[in-house]
Scaffold this active site. Structure first.
Site, PDB file in Angstrom:
ATOM      1  N   GLU A  38      10.674   0.928   9.656  1.00 26.71           N
ATOM      2  CA  GLU A  38      11.657   1.962   9.274  1.00 26.71           C
ATOM      3  C   GLU A  38      10.993   3.293   9.567  1.00 26.71           C
ATOM      4  O   GLU A  38      10.077   3.704   8.857  1.00 26.71           O
ATOM      5  CB  GLU A  38      11.979   1.872   7.766  1.00 26.71           C
ATOM      6  CG  GLU A  38      12.601   0.569   7.338  1.00 26.71           C
ATOM      7  CD  GLU A  38      14.044   0.408   7.776  1.00 26.71           C
ATOM      8  OE1 GLU A  38      14.647   1.400   8.246  1.00 26.71           O
ATOM      9  OE2 GLU A  38      14.564  -0.708   7.682  1.00 26.71           O
ATOM     10  N   GLU A  55      10.994  15.553  14.775  1.00 24.86           N
ATOM     11  CA  GLU A  55      11.214  15.445  13.334  1.00 24.86           C
ATOM     12  C   GLU A  55      10.279  16.413  12.610  1.00 24.86           C
ATOM     13  O   GLU A  55       9.062  16.290  12.716  1.00 24.86           O
ATOM     14  CB  GLU A  55      10.935  14.008  12.866  1.00 24.86           C
ATOM     15  CG  GLU A  55      11.292  13.799  11.413  1.00 24.86           C
ATOM     16  CD  GLU A  55      10.915  12.417  10.903  1.00 24.86           C
ATOM     17  OE1 GLU A  55       9.794  11.943  11.206  1.00 24.86           O
ATOM     18  OE2 GLU A  55      11.733  11.813  10.190  1.00 24.86           O
ATOM     19  N   LYS A  93       0.841  -1.199   0.000  1.00 26.51           N
ATOM     20  CA  LYS A  93       0.000   0.000   0.000  1.00 26.51           C
ATOM     21  C   LYS A  93       0.875   1.247   0.000  1.00 26.51           C
ATOM     22  O   LYS A  93       1.522   1.569   1.004  1.00 26.51           O
ATOM     23  CB  LYS A  93      -0.916   0.044   1.227  1.00 26.51           C
ATOM     24  CG  LYS A  93      -1.989   1.117   1.068  1.00 26.51           C
ATOM     25  CD  LYS A  93      -2.619   1.556   2.356  1.00 26.51           C
ATOM     26  CE  LYS A  93      -1.841   2.587   3.078  1.00 26.51           C
ATOM     27  NZ  LYS A  93      -1.689   3.884   2.379  1.00 26.51           N
ATOM     28  N   CYS A 111      13.944  10.740   5.841  1.00 27.98           N
ATOM     29  CA  CYS A 111      14.040  10.224   7.218  1.00 27.98           C
ATOM     30  C   CYS A 111      15.436  10.407   7.771  1.00 27.98           C
ATOM     31  O   CYS A 111      15.615  10.619   8.965  1.00 27.98           O
ATOM     32  CB  CYS A 111      13.643   8.760   7.242  1.00 27.98           C
ATOM     33  SG  CYS A 111      14.502   7.796   5.990  1.00 27.98           S
TER      34      CYS A 111
HETATM   35  P1  NAD Z   1       2.937   8.142   7.831  1.00 25.07           P
HETATM   36  O1  NAD Z   1       3.335   7.309   9.008  1.00 25.07           O
HETATM   37  O2  NAD Z   1       1.898   9.166   8.018  1.00 25.07           O
HETATM   38  O3  NAD Z   1       2.427   7.224   6.628  1.00 25.07           O
HETATM   39  C1  NAD Z   1       3.207   6.211   6.054  1.00 25.07           C
HETATM   40  C2  NAD Z   1       2.297   5.179   5.448  1.00 25.07           C
HETATM   41  O4  NAD Z   1       1.532   4.594   6.481  1.00 25.07           O
HETATM   42  C3  NAD Z   1       1.291   5.716   4.429  1.00 25.07           C
HETATM   43  O5  NAD Z   1       1.112   4.751   3.408  1.00 25.07           O
HETATM   44  C4  NAD Z   1       0.019   5.835   5.247  1.00 25.07           C
HETATM   45  O6  NAD Z   1      -1.160   5.712   4.485  1.00 25.07           O
HETATM   46  C5  NAD Z   1       0.163   4.655   6.166  1.00 25.07           C
HETATM   47  N1  NAD Z   1      -0.584   4.758   7.422  1.00 25.07           N
HETATM   48  C6  NAD Z   1      -0.897   5.884   8.123  1.00 25.07           C
HETATM   49  N2  NAD Z   1      -1.593   5.552   9.226  1.00 25.07           N
HETATM   50  C7  NAD Z   1      -1.710   4.202   9.225  1.00 25.07           C
HETATM   51  C8  NAD Z   1      -2.302   3.265  10.099  1.00 25.07           C
HETATM   52  N3  NAD Z   1      -2.944   3.642  11.215  1.00 25.07           N
HETATM   53  N4  NAD Z   1      -2.216   1.943   9.796  1.00 25.07           N
HETATM   54  C9  NAD Z   1      -1.578   1.534   8.690  1.00 25.07           C
HETATM   55  N5  NAD Z   1      -1.006   2.372   7.820  1.00 25.07           N
HETATM   56  C10 NAD Z   1      -1.051   3.696   8.092  1.00 25.07           C
HETATM   57  O7  NAD Z   1       4.295   8.761   7.283  1.00 25.07           O
HETATM   58  P2  NAD Z   1       4.468   9.740   6.037  1.00 25.07           P
HETATM   59  O8  NAD Z   1       4.046  11.093   6.479  1.00 25.07           O
HETATM   60  O9  NAD Z   1       3.882   9.142   4.818  1.00 25.07           O
HETATM   61  O10 NAD Z   1       6.061   9.668   5.872  1.00 25.07           O
HETATM   62  C11 NAD Z   1       6.916  10.417   6.619  1.00 25.07           C
HETATM   63  C12 NAD Z   1       7.552   9.587   7.714  1.00 25.07           C
HETATM   64  O11 NAD Z   1       8.190   8.444   7.163  1.00 25.07           O
HETATM   65  C13 NAD Z   1       8.651  10.343   8.416  1.00 25.07           C
HETATM   66  O12 NAD Z   1       8.538  10.167   9.804  1.00 25.07           O
HETATM   67  C14 NAD Z   1       9.922   9.688   7.908  1.00 25.07           C
HETATM   68  O13 NAD Z   1      11.010   9.802   8.773  1.00 25.07           O
HETATM   69  C15 NAD Z   1       9.496   8.280   7.710  1.00 25.07           C
HETATM   70  N6  NAD Z   1      10.383   7.589   6.762  1.00 25.07           N
HETATM   71  C16 NAD Z   1      11.283   6.688   7.255  1.00 25.07           C
HETATM   72  C17 NAD Z   1      12.163   6.039   6.386  1.00 25.07           C
HETATM   73  C18 NAD Z   1      13.189   5.059   6.915  1.00 25.07           C
HETATM   74  O14 NAD Z   1      13.789   4.361   6.110  1.00 25.07           O
HETATM   75  N7  NAD Z   1      13.430   4.991   8.209  1.00 25.07           N
HETATM   76  C19 NAD Z   1      12.096   6.290   5.017  1.00 25.07           C
HETATM   77  C20 NAD Z   1      11.154   7.204   4.547  1.00 25.07           C
HETATM   78  C21 NAD Z   1      10.291   7.848   5.443  1.00 25.07           C
END
Ligand code: NAD
Length: 487
Positions: free
Chosen positions: A249, A383, A174, A283
């Site tokens: 991650e 962050e 997803k 990230c």
């Molecule tokens: P997010 O957590 O809001 O969403 C990420 C994904 O999770 C999306 O597909 C979203 O639809 C889904 N999601 C949201 N709530 C959910 C739930 N309750 N259950 C299941 N899925 C859910 O994050 P974002 O705003 O899309 O991305 C930014 C974040 O991602 C930042 O914190 C960044 O640091 C992190 N990130 C980490 C890495 C890594 O490798 N460590 C890489 C890229 C991004």
């Protein structure tokens, strides 16, 4: 306007409710297309398709050589469509085209790396204190739910799918509801390889609406998530109900540490690239810049001198180095942090506002630098995930280390120095899964990626990345024919 469909069980499908979501170009606000908005029930069907493909389909029993060939074909398909995919990525998530081109090429590299690795998955035999042939089998885990964010849409899909498929799993992926378009384009490429139906399913929907089902469903064996730490915690709780395997991650608040003996020009470049690549929506962004006090004033001056070279604009415009933030809501969040920084008493050196010379509906924000930030300020601890850099001066190596590790996160860190011993001392003491010396951001498919502390659980990429998608079975074959005679 293009009508996209999700890909489930080898079919292109709409949401049962008929519900759709418009997908925007954050650089100008235009609608790029509409995608189905899956509900939990729709997600459940996709999980069933992956379940059937794993339990009844041919994939699990397909030889490693054949699985590898499928993955090589996916990589080749990505390369053929590379420029189309890069353009779509830039339009959907905003990053400058050169960055998108790099991501697309790296996604193909990732599929190739795991295509080659498929045939190297192997067990072991051990010499045991009994007359037994004892060996270890490595097996796929089963159905893998994979949830990815919006900052590297196609690359994150590759990081998830390639190792899982090489290991023989089936997947439901997803993408973020904001940036699903390149993942759906990837589905077309995968379909062309003739991979059996249901092995890969790419579905669109929100996190709470569809994503949660992947963490909750007992039909899913593993959930692999990349995204925010708060979401990761929730997924971990939900996965606990069925003791699902998990990989997380998550976020970071990464220190980029510049010592006075560093190569000055390289460190200036590294500080800016670390903070502002992909608009800071990374990230591993070096969002805390720790600068040794003796060079602080000249370093700040050099940073500010280069800021005007960061051309802001739509990612498709030539020469643009900073595109829009991914959405209006996300820009609001980043701007709220800028306000917090002002209220906390940090010195705003540049940026902090929307560029007023851009005649655009895009969600732009100027590269922003705060100086004289103290480690206790929220802008030094939370962050922000945008183009906001916090400079923290330090006096000694011990102090730099103490500040660097004073965070709940532990994803990445950078150290700039010509003193090799100091670099190694720092690398050993910093609590982070990724450490850069005299560089910032490069990573390789061959090397493990992931965080210490609240930046996550497990590792992606490299040989470690395939471990995350394998079960381990011990097998003992008794070589004594006599009964054991215990009773
Ligand atoms: P997010 O957590 O809001 O969403 C990420 C994904 O999770 C999306 O597909 C979203 O639809 C889904 N999601 C949201 N709530 C959910 C739930 N309750 N259950 C299941 N899925 C859910 O994050 P974002 O705003 O899309 O991305 C930014 C974040 O991602 C930042 O914190 C960044 O640091 C992190 N990130 C980490 C890495 C890594 O490798 N460590 C890489 C890229 C991004």
């Amino acid at each position: 306007m293009k009508q996209y469909r999700a890909w489930v069980g080898g079919e292109w499908v709409v949401a049962t409710s008929g519900q759709e979501r418009q997908i925007f170009d954050p650089g100008n606000g235009e609608v790029l297309g509409v995608v189905p908005e899956f509900s939990r029930e729709d997600m459940d069907h996709a999980i069933d398709a992956a379940r059937y493909a794993f339990d009844q389909g041919p994939w699990r029993k397909t030889s490693a050589l054949e699985r590898g060939k499928f993955l090589f074909a996916v990589a080749a398909g990505i390369r053929v469509k590379a420029s189309e995919l890069a353009e779509l990525e830039t339009k959907n998530c905003g990053k400058p085209l050169a960055e998108a081109e790099f991501d697309i090429a790296d996604a193909a590299n990732c599929f190739e790396f795991y295509a080659g690795l498929a045939t190297k998955i192997h067990g072991e035999t051990m010499s045991v204190p009994a007359n037994s042939l004892s060996f270890i089998l490595r097996e796929p885990i089963g159905v893998c739910g994979q949830i990815i964010p919006w900052n590297f849409p196609l690359l994150m899909a590759a990081w998830k799918l390639a190792p899982a498929l090489a290991a023989g799993n089936t997947c439901v992926l997803k993408p973020s509801e904001l940036t699903p378009l390149t993942a759906l384009a990837l589905a077309e490429i995968i379909e062309e390889t003739g991979i059996p139906p249901g092995v890969v399913n790419i579905v669109t929907g929100t996190g709470p609406g569809a994503g949660e089902e992947l963490a909750l469903s007992e039909k899913v064996d593993k959930v692999a998530f990349t995204g925010g730490t708060a979401t990761g915690k929730r997924i971990m709780q939900q996965a606990a109900r069925s003791i699902k395997k998990i990989s997380l991650e998550l976020g970071g608040k990464n220190p980029n540490i510049v010592f006075a003996d560093a190569d000055f020009e390289s460190a200036v470049d590294g500080a800016l690239f670390g903070a502002f690549a992909n608009q800071g929506q990374v990230c591993s962004a070096g969002s805390r810049l720790l600068v040794e006090r003796s060079i602080h004033a000249s370093f700040v001056e050099a940073l500010l001198e280069k800021i005007p070279r960061i051309k802001i604009g739509h990612g498709m415009e030539p020469g643009v180095k900073m595109g829009p933030l991914v959405s209006s809501a996300h820009r609001d969040k980043v701007e709220a942090y800028i306000q917090i920084g002002r209220e906390e008493g940090a010195t705003l050196l540049c940026g902090g506002q929307r560029p007023n010379d851009l005649n655009s509906k895009g969600f732009f924000l100027e590269p922003t630098i705060f100086d004289h930030v103290t480690p206790s300020m929220r802008i030094a601890r939370e962050e922000i995930f945008g183009p906001v850099l916090a400079i923290i001066p330090f006096d000694t190596e011990e102090e730099a280390l103490q500040i660097a590790n004073d965070t709940e996160y532990g994803l990445a860190a950078g150290v700039w120095t010509k003193d090799l011993n100091r670099a190694l001392r720092m690398v050993r003491e910093i609590k982070a899964g990724i450490a850069w010396v005299n560089t910032y951001h490069p990573t390789f498919n061959e090397m493990p990626w992931g965080g210490y502390k609240q930046s996550g659980i497990g590792r992606e990429l490299g040989l470690y990345g395939i471990e995350a998608y394998l079960e381990t079975k011990q097998v003992n074959i008794n070589l004594d024919e006599a009964p054991i005679g215990w009773y």
